[in-house]
Write an enzyme that holds these catalytic residues in place. Structure first.
Site, PDB file in Angstrom:
ATOM      1  N   ASP A 413     -46.000  -0.555 100.558  1.00 36.60           N
ATOM      2  CA  ASP A 413     -46.856   0.523 100.094  1.00 36.60           C
ATOM      3  C   ASP A 413     -46.013   1.714  99.626  1.00 36.60           C
ATOM      4  O   ASP A 413     -44.829   1.832  99.957  1.00 36.60           O
ATOM      5  CB  ASP A 413     -47.786   0.949 101.235  1.00 36.60           C
ATOM      6  CG  ASP A 413     -49.093   1.539 100.744  1.00 36.60           C
ATOM      7  OD1 ASP A 413     -49.220   1.789  99.527  1.00 36.60           O
ATOM      8  OD2 ASP A 413     -49.995   1.748 101.576  1.00 36.60           O
ATOM      9  N   GLU A 416     -44.136   6.119  95.160  1.00 38.60           N
ATOM     10  CA  GLU A 416     -44.400   6.891  93.946  1.00 38.60           C
ATOM     11  C   GLU A 416     -43.978   8.352  94.082  1.00 38.60           C
ATOM     12  O   GLU A 416     -43.478   8.949  93.129  1.00 38.60           O
ATOM     13  CB  GLU A 416     -45.905   6.861  93.600  1.00 38.60           C
ATOM     14  CG  GLU A 416     -46.501   5.473  93.505  1.00 38.60           C
ATOM     15  CD  GLU A 416     -47.106   5.029  94.833  1.00 38.60           C
ATOM     16  OE1 GLU A 416     -47.652   3.920  94.887  1.00 38.60           O
ATOM     17  OE2 GLU A 416     -47.018   5.804  95.822  1.00 38.60           O
ATOM     18  N   ASP A 480     -55.710   2.568  95.449  1.00 37.33           N
ATOM     19  CA  ASP A 480     -56.865   3.113  96.158  1.00 37.33           C
ATOM     20  C   ASP A 480     -58.056   3.322  95.225  1.00 37.33           C
ATOM     21  O   ASP A 480     -58.188   4.352  94.561  1.00 37.33           O
ATOM     22  CB  ASP A 480     -56.491   4.435  96.826  1.00 37.33           C
ATOM     23  CG  ASP A 480     -55.421   4.252  97.890  1.00 37.33           C
ATOM     24  OD1 ASP A 480     -55.162   3.104  98.273  1.00 37.33           O
ATOM     25  OD2 ASP A 480     -54.846   5.265  98.333  1.00 37.33           O
TER      26      ASP A 480
END
Length: 778
Positions: A413, A416, A480
């Site tokens: 995950d 970024e 998401d």
């Protein structure tokens, strides 16, 4: 970034210097060096002033042309740069005339006009795009220098790609910054930014810069695509090919082909969800509940809270919740599951690993030498510096320990939100260039651990962030999304956009990550999700097991999970071809039907491989409209619904209403779909007991398919040829196979097989060891 005030004027503080002519040049074996002043030189005195731009035109491999433009060239190399694969043996053809220089790479070429500088790119005799007078430019601004290029767009030309973008599928009219951000799926931001686009004219443009690349796609100049970067140089590649699929194949040959995911990864993944409470009893109740309801489940994923709160990542199970993780994993694996755990590359200061990492220099630093920290996500967290070789080994050691416990794969995950201000890397990397590039190093380290432990054919991630080359480390999911039909649609747009950008496999959070879906949305999204390459039930604050929605949700998830398992001989064949060619498994309609203009803007349906069309249902009332292309290369234009056997004429829009157990799953004419004999797991012997479904054969045009084993090796070959009312089937390498001739009710003379009744058509069971069957259609 915009530099102009309308078409005629420049913005305040902006000066553009464009090449005006080729004053001098050098032709080498593999390249052409151009020296281009920014004004026409009428007398020698004008040569005493600059700028003088230096261009290098070359070709790293067949059908790819590289353009490198520079102002000041005395710059030291700056890390990072993308890893590219060049064919060192390839030599382009270079031909000079009085007015022009032509560099030809395969069927792709560039014509350089000397007097009035321009670059025109062709595939064969077809003009692809052009950079003409005033389009390329070195630009000075109040914020420093930039370099730009503007490439022409033809009337009706549509632009696709630039990574996983959730905005409109066709990028015309958009301003796009290639800059990874954690913005969800409902904004213009993207987790996966790729400076590569393709157009329906049949070419691609790749801008070879890891830092922010700003695209103005038919926006600042409405008949051009502009891209710009800060600094003194700009490097881009024009990628040609015989159709868009070959363009993407050529691009992935340059930047890296997607690896082949293991067959088990195509099954259903179930997670704990994010902020829900769970322990082994909770997990077991989910797993056992799926088994009791006969829903095939292949992977169980433990999300963040497998570790203690505030201590992500310490790579240790929270012993208050999971006192015996090793035996827990054993118990789950005895139920036929693979195990995935969540990780990221951030270390909270409460983690016992923080001090060790900071002291040893394993974290990104500030200019004062201290670890770079912030509170966004985990309090006081630091970020692992993957430019430090020892930090990579240290991070990998934590993963090896988890694999020793029985973990099979990792959800990588984040990656970024990487700092650029006051950030210092171990190897002196440029922090601006590292912002996007960081995710490549992060996922590469994790992927290589899995390769080392399980072999290349068993390695798989579930990754969120990406950059150029990240397609080598599948699989990626959409991030998401919220639990709304609109978000389901934006997720599909993002996936199709990513797959136009060199990525082969893609997934998403079925029913949405944020909030909780209504039962109808859960069921519609489940059908879509289980007809994506990878399928995961995951959410934020509530569990995603189907019985918590309604009993029909159980039926829907069961039905489509089993359908996907049965389709694995076909799907894994598609996946293997993706790994071999770079052509994505999940394809936009324009990628598969480039010459059908009705496909230009289609983003609510897709091709799964070259033979199956999927049209998800995006409305509560079950209505769906979709388009069936009419392929001029096929003699027959009849598509067939795989589930209902209904035949529909191609070249038409369809308006239908579907219950929750159905959706348009249409088979292209002249196709053979290999269906397996197991609907309970995705990984089994695809060569034994295969049922070959043959659809709408065209006269004198062979329908073919290849059946691969789970190692990605081509083992079975199938060919069907129709000549009038005679059909001949040739099959090699399959064991105990049978054939269903879809939509055929009766046959006459038959050689090499016996008949069996089947509601879908005529079922043929070949005699033992027979490789050829022929019959007459009545």
């Amino acid at each position: 970034m915009k530099f102009t005030d309308g078409f005629w004027l420049k913005r305040k503080g902006v000066t553009v210097f464009s090449p005006a002519e080729v004053r001098d040049y050098v032709i080498n074996e593999k390249s052409v060096i151009l020296y281009a002043p920014v004004v026409k030189i009428n007398h020698r005195g004008q040569t005493l002033q600059g700028p003088l731009l230096t261009l290098e035109i070359s070709s790293p491999s067949c059908d790819i042309i590289k353009v490198k433009s520079q102002h000041y060239i005395a710059k030291l190399p700056v890390y990072p740069t993308f890893e590219l694969n060049s064919d060192d043996a390839f030599v382009p053809e270079i031909v000079e005339s009085e007015d022009e220089i032509v560099l030809k790479s395969g069927n792709t070429s560039v014509t350089i006009v000397k007097k009035d500088f321009s670059l025109s790119f062709y595939y064969g005799d077809k003009l692809l795009t052009k950079s003409g007078n005033g389009q390329m430019g070195y630009i000075t601004t109040d914020d420093g220098p930039h370099f730009r290029e503007q490439l022409d767009l033809a009337v009706g030309e549509c632009v696709y790609g630039l990574g996983e973008r959730f905005s409109a599928f066709v990028k015309n009219g958009q301003s796009v910054d290639i800059w990874n951000e954690d913005g969800g799926t409902s904004s213009e931001q993207s987790y996966k930014n790729i400076p590569f686009y393709v157009t329906n004219k049949g070419y691609g443009i790749y801008v070879n810069h890891p830092e922010k690349v700003s695209f103005e796609v038919a926006s600042e100049a409405v008949s051009r695509v502009q891209f710009s970067v800060p600094g003194e140089k700009l490097e881009y590649f024009v990628v040609g090919g015989n159709g868009l699929k070959e363009v993407i194949s050529n691009y992935t040959a340059l930047t890296g082909r997607p690896s082949l995911p293991p067959a088990w990864s195509f099954g259903l993944w179930l997670t704990t969800s994010f902020t829900t409470n769970y322990d082994e009893a909770t997990v077991s109740s989910f797993v056992d509940g799926m088994a009791e309801r006969d829903i095939p489940l292949r992977v169980f994923h433990f999300d963040c809270f497998w570790m203690k709160e505030y201590e992500w990542c310490n790579f240790e199970w929270d012993n208050e919740v999971f006192p015996d993780p090793v035996n827990m994993i054993k118990r789950l694996k005895q139920k036929g599951l693979k195990i995935c755990v969540w990780i990221n590359s951030y270390i909270s200061q409460k983690s016992k690993l923080f001090d060790e990492a900071a002291e040893k220099g394993y974290l990104i630093k500030q200019t004062n030498g201290e670890a770079w920290q912030w509170d966004l996500w985990q309090p006081g967290m630091g970020i692992v510096d993957f430019t430090n070789t020892e930090a990579c080994k240290w991070f990998a050691s934590k993963l090896h320990a988890l694999i020793d416990m029985g973990v099979d794969c990792f959800k990588t995950d984040f990656g970024e939100r990487i700092p650029v201000i006051n950030a210092v890397y171990s190897n002196g990397a440029d922090p601006v260039k590292m912002h996007n590039y960081y995710t490549y190093l992060y996922n590469k380290v994790v992927y290589e651990v899995l390769e080392e432990r399980f072999g290349k054919k068993e390695a798989i991630l579930f990754a969120r962030s990406a950059t150029v080359g990240s397609q080598k480390f599948p699989v990626h999911w959409g991030g998401d999304c919220v639990s709304k039909y609109e978000s389901m649609g934006e997720s599909l747009r993002g996936g199709l956009s990513l797959c136009m950008s060199g990525f082969g496999f893609w997934s998403h959070d079925i029913s949405g990550f944020e909030n909780t879906a209504s039962p109808d949305l859960y069921k519609r999204w489940s059908a879509f999700g289980l007809l994506s390459t990878h399928s995961r039930l995951h959410g934020s604050s509530s569990y995603r097991v189907p019985w918590l929605f309604d009993e029909e949700s159980v039926d829907v998830v069961r039905y489509f999970s089993k359908l996907k398992c049965s389709l694995m001989p076909y799907l894994y064949g598609v996946a293997t071809e993706t790994a071999n060619t770079g052509v994505p498994a999940m394809r936009s309609m324009i990628l598969e039907f480039t010459k059908d203009r009705a496909c230009d803007y289609l983003d609510t349906q897709y091709m799964l491989g070259d033979s199956l069309l999927v049209a998800p249902v995006f409305r509560p009332d079950g209505t769906v409209d979709y388009y069936l292309p009419k392929d001029p290369s096929k003699g027959s234009s009849l598509w067939t619904n795989f589930l209902t056997n209904k035949r529909v004429e191609g070249g038409t829009w369809q308006y239908e209403t579907h219950d929750f157990m159905s959706l348009p799953l249409m088979v292209r004419p002249n196709s053979i779909i290999s269906v397996g004999n197991n609907e309970n797991v995705p990984d089994y012997n695809y060569l034994d007991g295969t049922v070959l479904h043959v659809f709408e054969l065209s006269d004198f045009e062979a329908a073919t398919t290849i059946v691969y084993d789970m190692e990605g090796e081509a083992k079975g070959t199938v060919k069907a040829v129709k000549e009038g009312n005679k059909v001949t089937l040739s099959v090699n390498g399959l064991e105990n196979y049978s054939v269903i001739m879809r939509n055929i009710e009766k046959i006459g003379e038959l050689n090499g097989a016996i008949l069996e009744e089947n509601k879908l058509g005529v079922k043929l069971i070949p005699q033992k060891n027979n490789t050829e069957v022929s019959f007459i259609i009545l």
